[in-house]
Design an enzyme around this catalytic site. Structure first.
Site, mmCIF file in Angstrom:
data_model
loop_
_atom_site.group_PDB
_atom_site.id
_atom_site.type_symbol
_atom_site.label_atom_id
_atom_site.label_comp_id
_atom_site.label_asym_id
_atom_site.label_seq_id
_atom_site.Cartn_x
_atom_site.Cartn_y
_atom_site.Cartn_z
ATOM 1 C CD GLU A 37 51.063 75.452 9.486
ATOM 2 O OE1 GLU A 37 52.083 76.150 9.486
ATOM 3 O OE2 GLU A 37 50.069 75.676 10.214
ATOM 4 C CB CYS B 10 54.063 80.044 10.584
ATOM 5 S SG CYS B 10 53.333 79.705 12.196
ATOM 6 C CG HIS C 280 55.560 81.236 26.026
ATOM 7 N ND1 HIS C 280 55.344 80.641 24.797
ATOM 8 C CD2 HIS C 280 56.803 81.799 25.952
ATOM 9 C CE1 HIS C 280 56.400 80.827 24.032
ATOM 10 N NE2 HIS C 280 57.300 81.535 24.705
ATOM 11 C CB ALA C 281 53.293 77.056 24.141
ATOM 12 C CB SER C 282 51.106 74.113 28.295
ATOM 13 O OG SER C 282 51.058 73.196 27.205
ATOM 14 N N GLY D 149 49.461 81.271 16.346
ATOM 15 C CA GLY D 149 49.034 79.912 16.639
ATOM 16 C C GLY D 149 48.186 79.334 15.542
ATOM 17 C CB SER D 150 46.038 76.367 15.557
ATOM 18 O OG SER D 150 45.088 76.639 16.579
ATOM 19 C CG ASN E 76 56.693 77.731 16.148
ATOM 20 O OD1 ASN E 76 56.247 78.536 16.969
ATOM 21 N ND2 ASN E 76 56.588 77.924 14.852
ATOM 22 C CD GLU F 294 52.637 83.895 12.274
ATOM 23 O OE1 GLU F 294 52.144 82.947 11.616
ATOM 24 O OE2 GLU F 294 53.566 83.780 13.069
#
Length: 455
Positions: free
Chosen positions: A359, A262, A155-157, A206-207, A131, A228
């Protein structure tokens, strides 16, 4: 193979190969070698590198920003602002960091003195989301470099292009080989890396589910972890508030980054005496938010990061309506192939129901009516999360009450909550533990060594 898909068009823009086991081993070896050398460097050498990296981010901000916008959909103007914020963070640690590492000294009643020294610990693995693809990674990377540690980024895909550019910035700034490496891996490869003796600590943004998995893996290896996780931040408005300003920031807080933050203001908790007035102004302002081409400066918010993410938000809205909530407007798909969703407002959400404690990672605001300050605090705390919060009141006693009693790691008074290099960032409850930024983030992954000295 990882695919980069532009969420504004639905078109694939690049592919990125996944690391093999032998390639992962090579990168871990480089990280270990880099740490042996980097931990021996002086603070001056580390701060000089931080400044050079900041220079690279500023010189290439348009290129970096465009990649973020193309890969995850945020508006180009906010991508540029994110890159500039990253440069500011590197400079902050270059300027203020050395003082954070000064030893502390105490005279002992038994004679002699004791010192506390902050020393490097080793390679740190960071598992980061999409994000804020630069900022999330840099707020771990900058203190890692200053500490004398080295950085491994999973890192995120969907933002592997961003990760590649981050490696370019480090190389072009003259960073030693292995000081920062992206690991293009999937989640199922993480546990083995955490278990590797060359990795000393883990940080994840992340989640909640990802946090639980990584915390368990790190715990089994007795390695420190900073988490976090999610948040459903309350945004409380009391009768004495500057209502125009509160509404302005409520809209910005809920729709920035298309609601994918977040610390977005997600639950508006409004005192009953001003509820109707607030709703009139808030509704009008939310309806005016323009979703569209993220490359257009006139656009307020771009698409969600993917069609899957948009479907997740729509599913949450449908579940909320089944449980009695009212969608006043918004939550609509725009025509075309992009992952667009219009800003909207949910009311009559059951405070004890499932959606109230979830969320919603999209531009949908939940609004609750509070009869008094006690009710507002109860509503704010009646969720499993405790990341951030924002309170709007000019009453000093109310301000202090909110600061004391809201269960969150951060509270902003008469302003929208935002991260800053100088202030610690993090949450409590199921929003995680540990802190990033400021001296607290720097010291999270350092060895606090006590040194006993003779008289």
């Amino acid at each position: 193979m990882f695919k980069s898909v532009n969420p504004a068009t639905g078109k694939q823009i690049a592919t990125h190969p996944e690391l093999t086991k032998s390639e992962i081993e090579t990168k871990l070896g480089k990280a270990a070698s880099a740490y042996k050398a980097w931990r021996q460097t002086g603070i001056d050498e580390r701060t000089k590198l931080l400044i050079k990296i900041a220079d690279q981010y500023e010189a290439n901000k348009e290129r970096l920003a465009r990649m973020a916008t193309e890969e995850m959909g945020k508006t180009l103007k906010t991508s540029i602002a994110e890159v500039e914020k990253c440069a500011a963070l590197f400079r902050h640690y270059a300027k203020a960091g050395p003082a954070m590492l000064e030893p502390e000294r105490w005279e002992l009643a038994s004679g002699g003195t004791a010192e506390a020294r902050w020393l490097p610990q080793g390679p740190v693995l960071a598992i980061m989301p999409w994000n804020y693809p630069y900022w999330q990674a840099v707020r771990f990377l900058a203190p890692t470099i200053l500490a004398g540690n080295v950085a491994l980024l999973k890192h995120a895909s969907i933002v592997q292009g961003v990760a590649g550019l981050m490696e370019d910035m480090m190389r072009d700034a003259g960073a030693p080989e292995g000081l920062f490496q992206n690991l293009a891996i999937k989640s199922d490869a993480v546990a083995d890396i955490i278990a590797d003796d060359r990795v000393t600590a883990v940080t994840l943004t992340g989640s909640e589910g990802a946090g639980q998995a990584v915390a368990k893996q790190a715990g089994e290896q007795l390695k420190k972890v900073v988490l976090e996780l999610g948040g459903s931040d309350p945004f409380i408005v009391m009768p004495s508030a500057d209502l125009d300003k509160a509404v302005q920031h409520a809209v910005k807080g809920r729709t920035q980054n298309t609601g994918q933050s977040c610390i977005c203001a997600k639950r508006m908790i409004v005192h009953t005496d001003i509820y109707d007035d607030f709703m009139d102004r808030f509704g009008e302002a939310m309806k005016a938010v323009k979703a569209g081409d993220p490359m257009d400066d006139a656009t307020d918010m771009g698409p969600l990061s993917s069609l899957d993410q948009r479907d997740t938000v729509i599913d949450q809205l449908e579940q909320a309506k089944k449980n009695g909530a009212k969608l006043l407007f918004g939550g609509e798909r725009l025509a075309g192939d992009g992952a667009y969703l219009t800003a909207g407002i949910l009311t009559d959400v059951d405070p004890e129901g499932p959606v109230a404690s979830e969320e919603i990672f999209g531009p949908i605001a939940m609004v609750f009516r509070a009869k008094d300050i006690d009710d507002a605090i109860h509503l704010a705390n009646n969720i499993p999360f405790g990341l951030g919060s924002s309170v709007w009141t000019r009453d000093k006693a109310e301000q202090e009450r909110f600061i004391r009693d809201i269960e969150a790691g951060m509270t902003a008074v008469n302003q929208m909550l935002a991260s800053a290099p100088e202030a610690p960032f993090g949450g409590i409850k199921r929003s995680g533990h540990g802190r990033e930024l400021a001296r607290f983030g720097l010291r999270e992954f350092m060895n606090l060594k006590t040194v006993m000295l003779p008289e």
